[in-house]
Write a protein that holds these residues in place. Structure first.
Motif, PDB file in Angstrom:
ATOM      1  N   SER A  66       5.468 -10.985   6.736  1.00 15.24           N
ATOM      2  CA  SER A  66       5.593 -10.565   5.378  1.00 15.24           C
ATOM      3  C   SER A  66       5.289 -11.788   4.702  1.00 15.24           C
ATOM      4  O   SER A  66       4.748 -12.127   3.748  1.00 15.24           O
ATOM      5  N   LYS A  67       6.047 -12.843   5.253  1.00 13.25           N
ATOM      6  CA  LYS A  67       5.875 -14.417   4.453  1.00 13.25           C
ATOM      7  C   LYS A  67       4.548 -14.904   4.477  1.00 13.25           C
ATOM      8  O   LYS A  67       3.836 -15.490   3.719  1.00 13.25           O
ATOM      9  N   ALA A  68       3.874 -14.662   5.974  1.00 13.96           N
ATOM     10  CA  ALA A  68       2.675 -15.137   6.042  1.00 13.96           C
ATOM     11  C   ALA A  68       1.437 -14.317   5.013  1.00 13.96           C
ATOM     12  O   ALA A  68       0.673 -14.949   4.504  1.00 13.96           O
ATOM     13  N   THR A 128      12.585 -10.754   3.354  1.00 15.86           N
ATOM     14  CA  THR A 128      13.408  -9.725   3.217  1.00 15.86           C
ATOM     15  C   THR A 128      12.996  -8.405   2.724  1.00 15.86           C
ATOM     16  O   THR A 128      13.520  -7.186   3.383  1.00 15.86           O
ATOM     17  N   ILE A 129      12.218  -8.280   1.719  1.00  9.41           N
ATOM     18  CA  ILE A 129      11.588  -7.128   1.376  1.00  9.41           C
ATOM     19  C   ILE A 129      10.675  -6.417   2.302  1.00  9.41           C
ATOM     20  O   ILE A 129      10.734  -5.231   2.611  1.00  9.41           O
ATOM     21  N   GLY A 130      10.028  -7.366   3.030  1.00 10.37           N
ATOM     22  CA  GLY A 130       8.791  -6.765   4.076  1.00 10.37           C
ATOM     23  C   GLY A 130       9.726  -5.948   4.950  1.00 10.37           C
ATOM     24  O   GLY A 130       9.234  -5.016   5.588  1.00 10.37           O
ATOM     25  N   VAL A 131      10.861  -6.388   5.410  1.00  8.08           N
ATOM     26  CA  VAL A 131      11.575  -5.870   6.571  1.00  8.08           C
ATOM     27  C   VAL A 131      12.128  -4.547   6.234  1.00  8.08           C
ATOM     28  O   VAL A 131      12.258  -3.617   6.844  1.00  8.08           O
ATOM     29  N   GLU A 132      12.723  -4.493   4.859  1.00  5.88           N
ATOM     30  CA  GLU A 132      13.130  -3.392   4.211  1.00  5.88           C
ATOM     31  C   GLU A 132      12.123  -2.321   4.228  1.00  5.88           C
ATOM     32  O   GLU A 132      12.354  -0.957   4.351  1.00  5.88           O
ATOM     33  N   VAL A 133      11.018  -2.768   3.761  1.00  7.53           N
ATOM     34  CA  VAL A 133       9.613  -1.727   3.818  1.00  7.53           C
ATOM     35  C   VAL A 133       9.503  -1.030   5.070  1.00  7.53           C
ATOM     36  O   VAL A 133       9.201   0.017   5.097  1.00  7.53           O
ATOM     37  N   ILE A 134       9.177  -1.966   5.939  1.00  6.63           N
ATOM     38  CA  ILE A 134       8.580  -1.427   7.417  1.00  6.63           C
ATOM     39  C   ILE A 134       9.938  -0.751   8.034  1.00  6.63           C
ATOM     40  O   ILE A 134       9.488   0.284   8.688  1.00  6.63           O
ATOM     41  N   LYS A 135      11.095  -1.110   8.113  1.00  3.17           N
ATOM     42  CA  LYS A 135      12.121  -0.637   9.132  1.00  3.17           C
ATOM     43  C   LYS A 135      12.928   0.444   8.139  1.00  3.17           C
ATOM     44  O   LYS A 135      13.702   1.133   8.784  1.00  3.17           O
ATOM     45  N   GLU A 160      14.392  -5.775  19.895  1.00  3.18           N
ATOM     46  CA  GLU A 160      14.602  -5.140  18.761  1.00  3.18           C
ATOM     47  C   GLU A 160      14.669  -6.510  17.660  1.00  3.18           C
ATOM     48  O   GLU A 160      13.927  -6.607  16.612  1.00  3.18           O
ATOM     49  N   GLN A 161      15.373  -7.511  18.088  1.00  4.37           N
ATOM     50  CA  GLN A 161      15.830  -8.450  17.197  1.00  4.37           C
ATOM     51  C   GLN A 161      14.307  -9.284  16.889  1.00  4.37           C
ATOM     52  O   GLN A 161      14.117  -9.935  15.822  1.00  4.37           O
ATOM     53  N   LYS A 162      13.533  -9.804  18.084  1.00  4.26           N
ATOM     54  CA  LYS A 162      12.303 -10.251  17.952  1.00  4.26           C
ATOM     55  C   LYS A 162      11.333  -9.586  16.878  1.00  4.26           C
ATOM     56  O   LYS A 162      10.636 -10.031  16.180  1.00  4.26           O
ATOM     57  N   GLU A 163      11.316  -8.174  17.112  1.00  4.77           N
ATOM     58  CA  GLU A 163      10.650  -7.552  16.187  1.00  4.77           C
ATOM     59  C   GLU A 163      10.834  -7.581  14.767  1.00  4.77           C
ATOM     60  O   GLU A 163      10.140  -7.776  14.053  1.00  4.77           O
ATOM     61  N   ILE A 164      12.220  -7.478  14.202  1.00  2.68           N
ATOM     62  CA  ILE A 164      12.833  -7.662  13.032  1.00  2.68           C
ATOM     63  C   ILE A 164      12.394  -9.261  12.515  1.00  2.68           C
ATOM     64  O   ILE A 164      11.708  -9.123  11.484  1.00  2.68           O
ATOM     65  N   LEU A 165      12.460 -10.243  13.303  1.00  2.00           N
ATOM     66  CA  LEU A 165      12.038 -11.530  13.012  1.00  2.00           C
ATOM     67  C   LEU A 165      10.560 -11.676  12.577  1.00  2.00           C
ATOM     68  O   LEU A 165      10.110 -12.289  11.882  1.00  2.00           O
TER      69      LEU A 165
END
Length: 495
Positions: A377-379, A417-424, A366-371
């Motif tokens: 998203s940065k890429a 940060t925003i990418g994780v918020e949008v996907i998760k 799970e942690q690896k997926e979040i990272l």
């Protein structure tokens, strides 16, 4: 103080030499007078006192001649005789300083490294940048004939355990040149000026042994930004380092390599052109790198486990952590009285690392997926290569940045940060450093450039715009996330 002591010692030697000459001359004059008196008055001498006087003068003359030829031995004897030696407190302090200097200077020696690039795995990109340095040290005329001079300093930047010191030794081993190793902390001395003196000696010995490599590990110990509250000794040491790096040209055959994991704290004078103007960034190894590193450490070892699976399970391991993992596994194998490394040995070793070493970042799925979402998203926003444990963000670098370019950089810092918020569909705290840089830049826009009125409003506007863009491209972010999970790196061709 040292010069005054030398002068006093010279004066003492001159006085001793003068006294011995006077003693010898006096003995000769008195002997002549005694012989003359004996010759004129031989009929009236009734006692042995005259003969005793002559023997005494001959002995005195012989002692003066012997003392002249044994002057150094006599001086040494008088110097170490406790009855003749009385030191004041200042003299004792000077002696202690001299002893400290001798101890400090004794460890500045060159070593010949037997490590080469083939002994290090997972550094293909770094190897390409450093091969120029090796070639220059081996064949400088190839560059000097065209008026080309290599950078004086190469700064290796990366987290602990990625092999910065090992890479520097490999450069020295490939070039087959003397390798002068010093840690930044070794220049921090009690007495003001001692660190600067050690820097001078280091560069003096390196120039005398040229071509050579000077490696300063953890340079941030002496290279931190200067200010009014800094330590005088550290500042004088840093100033001497800057002076020495200015004191030799690119054709001197001396190349300085330094390592740090805190480039942001280094003084700007160190990073300017003409000093450490080439920077090599090292990241934690990705899955392919880890596989190569494990293959290197398991060379000539018998093992019965899937190397690909182990490479996947060791996300976040540095090369040093991988070396420790294999070493601990081998120790457990020996305890089992076996000659074959098995899964049970690896699992026990991983448990020791996970619970015994907090600095080793071991991620679950799970942690690896979040990272992975964060880095994907940065890429996507920066359109540049990003690895799973890449801490830097590629920004728009302009001498005179426009308002649009400044907003673009804030957007890049916030993209993960925003990418994780949008996907998760919820917020996660992943990188405090990226958020800090976004707010620092927003503060500059408001307070220094006067391009906006409120920091929070500015951040909110950029976040909303970014949130909308990433939501529209969520499928692409998920695709890039899968690539990151598989390869632990996203290259430009994947975007």
């Amino acid at each position: 103080m040292k010069q005054r002591e030398i002068k006093m010692s010279q004066n003492s030697n001159n006085k001793l030499d003068k006294n011995m000459k006077l003693m010898g001359l006096s003995a000769i004059v008195l002997l002549v007078l005694f012989l003359y008196t004996l010759y004129k008055s031989s009929d009236h001498i009734q006692t042995n006192s005259y003969y005793f006087g002559i023997i005494f003068l001959l002995f005195l003359l012989a002692f003066a001649i012997l003392a002249k030829y044994k002057q150094k031995s006599l001086q040494k004897f008088l110097k170490i005789n406790p009855k003749n030696t009385k030191q004041s407190f200042s003299e004792e302090l000077s002696t202690a300083q001299d002893s400290t200097e001798e101890t400090t200077n004794s460890n500045i020696i060159a070593v010949n490294s037997n490590i080469t690039f083939k002994d290090i795995a997972g550094i293909s990109e770094v190897k390409g940048e450093l091969e120029e340095v090796v070639e220059f040290l081996n064949d400088p005329s190839k560059y000097l004939n065209h008026g080309v001079k290599l950078p004086k300093g190469v700064l290796l930047v990366g987290p602990p355990g990625v092999g910065k010191t090992l890479i520097a030794r490999a450069v020295a081993g490939e070039a087959d040149v003397p390798f002068f190793y010093q840690s930044g902390a070794s220049f921090v001395q009690i007495y003001v000026g001692m660190g600067a003196k050690k820097v001078r000696e280091l560069f003096m010995k390196a120039k005398a042994s040229a071509p050579a490599i000077v490696f300063i590990d953890e340079i941030d110990a002496i290279g931190k930004k200067r200010g009014g509250k800094t330590n005088d000794e550290r500042e004088s040491t840093l100033n001497e380092l800057l002076t020495q790096m200015d004191g030799f040209e690119g054709d001197s055959g001396v190349i300085v390599i330094a390592a740090t994991n805190k480039i942001e704290v280094l003084d700007e004078a160190l990073l300017r052109a003409g000093r450490f103007d080439r920077r090599v960034f090292l990241n934690l190894p990705n899955i392919d790198d880890r596989k190569k590193i494990l293959q290197l450490y398991l060379k000539a070892k018998h093992y019965e486990f899937d190397l690909d699976i182990l490479a996947q399970q060791t996300s976040g391991f540095s090369s040093a952590a991988l070396a420790t993992l294999i070493n601990e596994a081998l120790l457990n194998m020996i305890k089992r009285d076996s000659k074959i490394l098995q899964d049970i040995d690896i699992e026990l070793a991983k448990n020791k690392l996970e619970f015994g070493k907090k600095e080793t970042q071991i991620l679950n799925e799970e942690q690896k997926e979040i990272l992975s979402i964060y880095q994907a998203s940065k890429a996507f926003i920066t359109k540049s290569k990003v690895s799973l444990f890449d801490e830097k963000v590629i920004i728009v670098d302009s001498i005179y940045p426009s308002y649009k370019e400044l907003l673009e950089n804030i957007k890049r810092y916030l993209s993960g940060t925003i990418g994780v918020e949008v996907i998760k569909k919820q917020k996660y705290a992943v990188s405090k450093q990226d958020l800090q840089k976004a707010y620092e830049l927003a503060k500059q826009i408001v307070d220094e450039y006067k391009m906006a009125k409120d920091i929070d409003s500015l951040i909110e506007d950029v976040s909303n715009s970014l949130r909308s863009e990433l939501s529209e491209n969520s499928a692409e972010i998920i695709r890039l996330k899968e690539i990151m999970l598989k390869n632990e790196v996203i290259v430009e061709d994947d975007i």
